[in-house]
Design an enzyme around this catalytic site. Sequence first.
Site, PDB file in Angstrom:
ATOM      1  N   CYS A  34      25.036   8.665  -8.604  1.00 20.49           N
ATOM      2  CA  CYS A  34      25.221   7.271  -8.183  1.00 20.49           C
ATOM      3  C   CYS A  34      24.003   6.437  -8.599  1.00 20.49           C
ATOM      4  CB  CYS A  34      25.404   7.186  -6.669  1.00 20.49           C
ATOM      5  SG  CYS A  34      26.803   8.119  -6.032  1.00 20.49           S
TER       6      CYS A  34
ATOM      7  N   CYS B 276      30.264 -39.272  -5.484  1.00 25.85           N
ATOM      8  CA  CYS B 276      30.479 -38.576  -6.757  1.00 25.85           C
ATOM      9  C   CYS B 276      29.226 -37.791  -7.115  1.00 25.85           C
ATOM     10  CB  CYS B 276      30.860 -39.533  -7.884  1.00 25.85           C
ATOM     11  SG  CYS B 276      29.489 -40.558  -8.461  1.00 25.85           S
TER      12      CYS B 276
ATOM     13  N   CYS C  79      25.739 -39.498  -7.637  1.00 21.57           N
ATOM     14  CA  CYS C  79      24.918 -39.777  -6.450  1.00 21.57           C
ATOM     15  C   CYS C  79      23.997 -38.601  -6.160  1.00 21.57           C
ATOM     16  CB  CYS C  79      25.806 -40.044  -5.236  1.00 21.57           C
ATOM     17  SG  CYS C  79      26.966 -41.410  -5.448  1.00 21.57           S
TER      18      CYS C  79
ATOM     19  N   ASP D  22      45.784  -0.351  -6.553  1.00 19.70           N
ATOM     20  CA  ASP D  22      45.529   0.986  -6.033  1.00 19.70           C
ATOM     21  C   ASP D  22      46.650   1.312  -5.047  1.00 19.70           C
ATOM     22  OD1 ASP D  22      44.029   3.363  -5.191  1.00 19.70           O
ATOM     23  OD2 ASP D  22      43.661   2.222  -3.353  1.00 19.70           O
TER      24      ASP D  22
END
Length: 864
Positions: free
Chosen positions: A111, A181, A184, A562
């Site tokens: 791992c 918007c 700004c 799955d």
Amino acid sequence: MQKMKNNTCCNSNQIQANSCCNHTKQTAGSQTSTVATTTPSNQSEEKLDCCESETNDDSDSYDSSCTKHSDSFCSVAKEQPNEEAIKHHTNEAIDFYQVQYTVSGMDCGACAKTIEKSVANMEAVQTVEVQFGTAKMNVAAKNQAVIQEIPRKVAKLGYKAEEIGSHKDKGEIYFVEGMDCGACAKTIEKHMLTIPNVQQVTVNFSTGKMDISHSTDQETIISEVKKAGYNAALASKQARGNTAPAKLIDLSTMFVIISGLLLGTGVGLSFIGVPSTISNIFYGAGMVISGYKPVKSAYFAVKSRSLDMNVLMSVAAIGAALIGEWLEGALVVCLFSLGALLQIKSVDRTRNSVKELMELAPLEALVKRGQDIVKVSVEAVTISDIILVKPGDRIPLDGKIVKGESSVNQASITGESIPVDKTVTDDVFAGTVNGHGTLEIEVTKLAQDTTIAKIIEMVEDAQGKQAPSQAFIDKFASIYTPIVFVVALIVMVLPPLVQLGTWGEWFYRGLELLVIACPCALVISTPVAIVAAIGNAAKNGVLIKGGAFLEKAGTITAIAFDKTGTITAGKPTVSDVEVFHKDETALLQLARTLEAYSNHPIAKSIVDYAEAKQINILEGENFQSIVGKGVSATIDGTTYYAGNRKLFNDLGVEPIPKTIDQLQEQAKTIVIIGNNIEILGVICVEDTIRTTTVKAMKQLDNDGMKEMVMLTGDNEKTAAFMAKQSNMTRYYANLLPEDKVTSIKKLQQAGYQTAMVGDGINDAPALATADLGIAMGGAGTDTAIETADVVLMADNLEKLPFTMNLSKKALTIIKQNVWFSVLIKVVALVLVLPGWFTLWLAVLSDTGAALFVILNSLRLFNLK
């Protein structure tokens, strides 16, 4: 996280008797380099002897404090000498960042290698070392951006990486009101960066938040934002408890109303023959009242070298006044202020999805303190405290029921309105509603770590992330606006110079061009739709982690599932009981007695089934487990067996009923009950298909999904049966985790945009490989929430068609917004040049376009 220097020289001939050089080993081909580190000033240092003993590199512990390696480099295991002490070893220095993480979820050294290789492949990563024994990962990288991406990369692999010592401090967060918007937001950013002691600032129009790092006081920050024409308040979780009720008419609304009345009065006076000077006074007063805020914002925008809509409108209004068009100027300001007010209130509607989530969890909890019940703040409750929740109340914190039973409405978490029965040992979540019974709950998570808190954080982050289309439009607008300003100036100046009209005429048309060309509607066409869609999804139990994933979901043409835990419920249940001798009750009594001492999931499912039917257990003795075959016990002097067909073949029991063969062909797990003379009956156990799976597959098929593929480690026969039952178009059987990745790649190579649906842990490699990873959330499973791009909180596949349709609808609305914004500009520009358009009509077209975009986007809230 520490910023370090990358040292390329640390040779053995430079190391003196009483000093060592600390390094992180990096291998690239046959080359090895070192990374010098620094020690915090409050950390004591020891005097170390230099590297005299040989130690295995793979060891997790060291006998001495430093180690001598064969490549003549040495490493101090515990101490990190300060940077000054090692400068003389440095030939060349390169700035980089070094971070250490704890990694959870690793179960072997492989791992660690997997994580190491994956992180090493990330751009700008210099070195990476994952130690399985200590669960630590050391990373050195060239920039902070990749450091922030590493935990997500590791989560995609099915593990969790958390920075050691990280407090996730991004600075202070403020809510900013008044932005309509993205321009700004840019204006505020640029202005705040001009203030001394402000190191970094990010303003997000979509969420209405400002993230700022500074060393000044909060009053200064709030004051500076107000100077720019906006209001700011420090974001606080406790603030929601003290929020004043919303005013029906706020100051901005009042200014717009007064401005409108003054404008109307001026127009009325002009009709009754009053001198134009008097009317102009009313127009001017209206302009001042409504125009004060945009002009103020325009001043700070220009000061910070930004051109936003406030600048364009202010120039247009002032220009109109200068050429004597006072009515036009007043109309421009009034319409602009009205439009901005409506836009702000509409945009706030999209942001309220998060605020509504915040209100779900109570601020206080009833906690048992000995024999007393005390009401305390949820922040004061600790793990393992016992809290009391009365019928009808919201549960304040995540926990496990220790006393009582009730039904709990989990709609705030899963989106499912049907209450779920809960009893002792069952998990419950903050923000859900207790039904009829009083519950005592042991707290398992602090207030900031509850599932609802994570959902809020995720939704806010997702709404703040730019979709690809939004990023393109923002970049376009940043280039487009200055160009338009220059073109407008040319329109004002050039035609009069070449004798094509008067200065006043072309100056007026230039003002019209400025107003029409304002890209506000275009800029907000995407973010408002994204915020609305993600907010709606969250209310329905679907977490979408950003605009990019929302857009991607609408392009998916194949979905891989799955099997276990996704298509099926994930746990075996009894499906059939066939009796050959005696009756069903007697058979289940024997089965329960035989399986009572087994921990096998199949045995447990049989015991649970018998208990549910209130079947009594018999007295048994001489219990034995027969490895790979089953179990046996003596009951009433007779030895009975429960096991597979091989067990009864070995016992020589004949004949085997044909019914058993028929049941096995249906891919069911068979548990035969009998003795050494005859078979008394058989119990079939299977992992049943979720009730929602078949409906979801039919809906996806109706919606035009081209491929629905089942991926499973089961054998061919079982896979074929389950695929047919769940309406899959194809299946892959006998798969290992790496085979699932191969299956995903096959679909992608065939030209399909592919999504993978899994549990978020075992299927992590496939989720990471797919174009879109979708996890079954398990009503708040931490790993699932952190792993995938989309999380189905209720483990309900019926939410999948909803998510796909929401994405497609969002994409459609974004396209409508963009095309409408562009079209209205083109039409207006065509009408301006011949002089067929007036200034106030230009403002109306711009404001109207912005409002259309917002209202069109808000339709996404109503999609179900």
